[in-house]
Design an enzyme around this catalytic site. Structure first.
Site, PDB file in Angstrom:
ATOM      1  N   LYS A 191       0.883  -1.183   0.000  1.00  0.00           N
ATOM      2  CA  LYS A 191       0.000   0.000   0.000  1.00  0.00           C
ATOM      3  C   LYS A 191       0.909   1.218   0.000  1.00  0.00           C
ATOM      4  O   LYS A 191       1.455   1.598   1.039  1.00  0.00           O
ATOM      5  CB  LYS A 191      -0.880  -0.020   1.251  1.00  0.00           C
ATOM      6  CG  LYS A 191      -2.237   0.646   1.111  1.00  0.00           C
ATOM      7  CD  LYS A 191      -2.239   2.099   0.700  1.00  0.00           C
ATOM      8  CE  LYS A 191      -2.025   3.048   1.850  1.00  0.00           C
ATOM      9  NZ  LYS A 191      -1.803   4.443   1.413  1.00  0.00           N
ATOM     10  N   GLU A 266       9.666   1.841  10.808  1.00  0.00           N
ATOM     11  CA  GLU A 266      10.681   2.887  10.591  1.00  0.00           C
ATOM     12  C   GLU A 266       9.940   4.217  10.585  1.00  0.00           C
ATOM     13  O   GLU A 266       9.193   4.514   9.659  1.00  0.00           O
ATOM     14  CB  GLU A 266      11.407   2.676   9.262  1.00  0.00           C
ATOM     15  CG  GLU A 266      12.342   1.482   9.315  1.00  0.00           C
ATOM     16  CD  GLU A 266      13.062   1.230   8.006  1.00  0.00           C
ATOM     17  OE1 GLU A 266      13.594   0.132   7.853  1.00  0.00           O
ATOM     18  OE2 GLU A 266      13.066   2.126   7.144  1.00  0.00           O
ATOM     19  N   CYS A 300      14.018  10.764   6.371  1.00  0.00           N
ATOM     20  CA  CYS A 300      13.921  10.389   7.789  1.00  0.00           C
ATOM     21  C   CYS A 300      15.248  10.587   8.508  1.00  0.00           C
ATOM     22  O   CYS A 300      15.279  10.931   9.676  1.00  0.00           O
ATOM     23  CB  CYS A 300      13.463   8.944   7.908  1.00  0.00           C
ATOM     24  SG  CYS A 300      14.518   7.798   7.027  1.00  0.00           S
ATOM     25  N   GLU A 397       9.520  17.062  14.177  1.00  0.00           N
ATOM     26  CA  GLU A 397      10.001  16.723  12.833  1.00  0.00           C
ATOM     27  C   GLU A 397       9.297  17.625  11.820  1.00  0.00           C
ATOM     28  O   GLU A 397       8.075  17.583  11.686  1.00  0.00           O
ATOM     29  CB  GLU A 397       9.703  15.254  12.518  1.00  0.00           C
ATOM     30  CG  GLU A 397      10.318  14.811  11.197  1.00  0.00           C
ATOM     31  CD  GLU A 397       9.920  13.390  10.796  1.00  0.00           C
ATOM     32  OE1 GLU A 397       8.735  13.045  10.916  1.00  0.00           O
ATOM     33  OE2 GLU A 397      10.810  12.653  10.342  1.00  0.00           O
TER      34      GLU A 397
END
Ligand code: NAD
Length: 502
Positions: A191, A266, A300, A397
């Site tokens: 997905k 992750e 990331c 973030e």
């Protein structure tokens, strides 16, 4: 300009079929629309025009895809590893043969600059080759003897896997999950993120043209809360490999709890690059800029916090600001572009909101801090200085080309600042004092650390984060530990006394 116009024309030609047919799901070897017939648009981050209609899958599409993956698992999991290796090497070769198409499509769908995305397919192919080579030995285990017994361990593929990926570098990230899953003998339902679904469709087509049997890799597009949720809840899925935001990871864990699945997460990061005054400043500054201003900062492992010893703080931040000022922001297919448009207006709004927050909370915008032009999602590379640990720009973030610089006095303060966030994905340490590097790397709360280097990946090395940045590791044999179950068989070595009851 001629390069750019030529590249745009080539990208348009590659994507024409998506414009005409849409981005369909791919289930059991067939390109299919969503059962509901519904679609959604994927937009160009360059000018917000629709690139294609995408199948909006839901629970029934997911169910068909999982059933196809379960059926294909019966034969794929039993195929000798050597044979799986041969097929996966052919997939790698086929990816390389279509590297330009993948790169151009990825640039248009994500806004990532060609100078970085030109390597996306090559890195994707490298993932397939690396894990393919491990397939023949993947089921091997240990022989553990004591005086009475011989215990023999071996590994078996766990079953159909859900691979759920984010929008930032979708092709490379998907192959990082899908290649080891397939090499292990698992089948996959993928997905991809709704903001950048195109190259996932290329991957499954390329893989099947190269010989991957139908049903081994299936693709269902759709929204996270709909197709994604249904996939994580499906009892036929045995493990979830997820890359995305930390709070999505929390939701997925709750959604999948009733069916007791294995997770690999992750997640987000707020990674420090720590520069001591004994470091090679030229290299440290270049590395810090590369890690935050490449890939649009939508990465990331980006070094989004610049922690600099106070004696060199002014010099380092001045140099970083100079570099940021010189970075070319532009069309992702322009070979000289470094920073392209952010993925989507929703994400751009989030990034721009931090410029306001930084000003309100008293940080200085040394450079950037604004949108570029009025079309598309272009944002100027930004550096915040005079920031404090408790500011939003130092804790959250942002996932854009936005760097927050904070001064520290000594090693103890640097360590405290580095660890004082909820995240723990990566850390970058710059010092020429070996003992300090040893002390710091013992204490830094991060799954991956690079000393005197930017992020240079080594496929056999473990990849993953601690704290809110993730659960589990992949890379090398760690990937096989996730996609396989270890089983133990015990044999008696002599006729021992079996307890006799009654
Ligand atoms: P996201 O969490 O919003 O979405 C990721 C995927 O999850 C998408 O496919 C989405 O549709 C799906 N999803 C959303 N809600 C879901 C649900 N309830 N159930 C199942 N699936 C659901 O992340 P994003 O915005 O696409 O990507 C950016 C994030 O990804 C950042 O936080 C970034 O740090 C992280 N990321 C981490 C790594 C890493 O290796 N640690 C790598 C790349 C990106």
């Amino acid at each position: 300009m001629s390069d750019l116009n030529d590249n745009i024309a080539r990208a348009q030609a590659y994507m024409q079929r998506f414009r005409e047919q849409g981005v369909l799901n791919h289930i059991n070897g067939e390109s299919v629309p969503a059962d509901s017939g519904k679609t959604f648009e994927t937009l160009s981050p360059v000018d917000l025009t629709p690139l294609a209609n995408v199948a909006k899958g839901g629970a029934s599409d997911v169910d068909r895809a999982v059933k196809a993956a379960q059926e294909a698992f019966k034969t794929w999991s039993k195929m000798p590893g050597k044979q799986r290796r041969e097929i996966l090497i052919k997939v790698a070769e086929a990816i390389e043969a279509r590297a330009e198409e993948i790169a151009f499509t990825e640039c248009m769908d994500t806004g990532q600059a060609l100078r970085f995305m030109s390597k996306a397919a090559i890195r994707g192919a490298a993932n397939f080759r690396f894990f393919a080579d491990k397939a023949p030995d993947a089921e091997d285990g240990l022989a553990l003897r004591n005086e009475n017994q011989m215990n023999v361990t071996s590994k078996r593929p766990i079953g159909p896997i859900a691979v759920i990926t984010p929008w930032n570098t979708p092709f490379m990230l998907s192959t990082w999950k899908i290649a080891p899953a397939l090499a292990s003998g698992c089948t996959v339902v993928h997905k991809p993120a709704e903001f950048s679904p195109m190259t996932a469709k290329l991957l499954v087509e390329i893989a099947e043209e190269a010989g991957l049997p139908k049903g081994v890799l299936n693709l269902v597009n759709g929204m996270g809360e709909d197709a994604g949720k249904a996939l994580t809840e499906h009892p036929g899925i045995k493990a979830i490999a997820f890359v995305g935001e930390s709070r999505t990871g929390q939701m997925i864990m709750a959604q999948a709890a009733p069916t007791l699945k294995r997770f690999h997460f992750e997640l987000g990061g707020k990674n420090p690059v720590i520069i001591f005054d004994d470091a090679d400043i030229d290299r440290a500054v270049d590395a810090a800029c590369f890690m935050i201003y490449s890939l649009n900062g939508e990465r990331c492992t980006s070094s989004s916090r610049l922690l600099v010893q106070d004696s060199i703080y002014d010099e380092v931040t001045r140099r970083v600001a100079d570099i940021a000022n010189n970075i070319q922001v532009g069309h992702p297919l322009d070979p000289s572009t470094v920073v392209g448009p952010l993925i989507h207006p929703e994400h751009e709004t989030k990034v721009l909101s931090y410029f306001e927050k930084a000003r309100e909370q008293g940080a200085t915008i040394a450079t950037g801090g604004e949108k570029v032009g009025s079309e598309g999602c272009f944002v100027r590379p930004t550096l915040f200085t005079q920031a404090k640990q408790d500011m939003a720009v130092a804790q959250e973030e942002i996932f854009g080309p936005v760097l927050t610089a904070i001064a520290f006095k000594d090693e103890a303060e640097a360590l405290h600042m580095a660890n004082d966030t909820e995240y723990g994905l990566a850390a970058y340490l710059w010092t020429n004092d070996l003992n300090r590097a040893m002390r710091m790397t013992d204490e830094l709360e991060a799954g991956m650390m690079w000393v005197n280097s930017e992020n240079v990946r080594h496929l056999p090395a473990p990849f993953g984060g601690v704290k809110s940045s993730g659960i589990g590791r992949d890379g090398g044999d760690w990937s096989f530990d996730f996609y396989m179950e270890t089983v133990n068989v015990s044999f008696p070595r002599k006729m021992h006394q079996v307890p006799a009851l009654g």
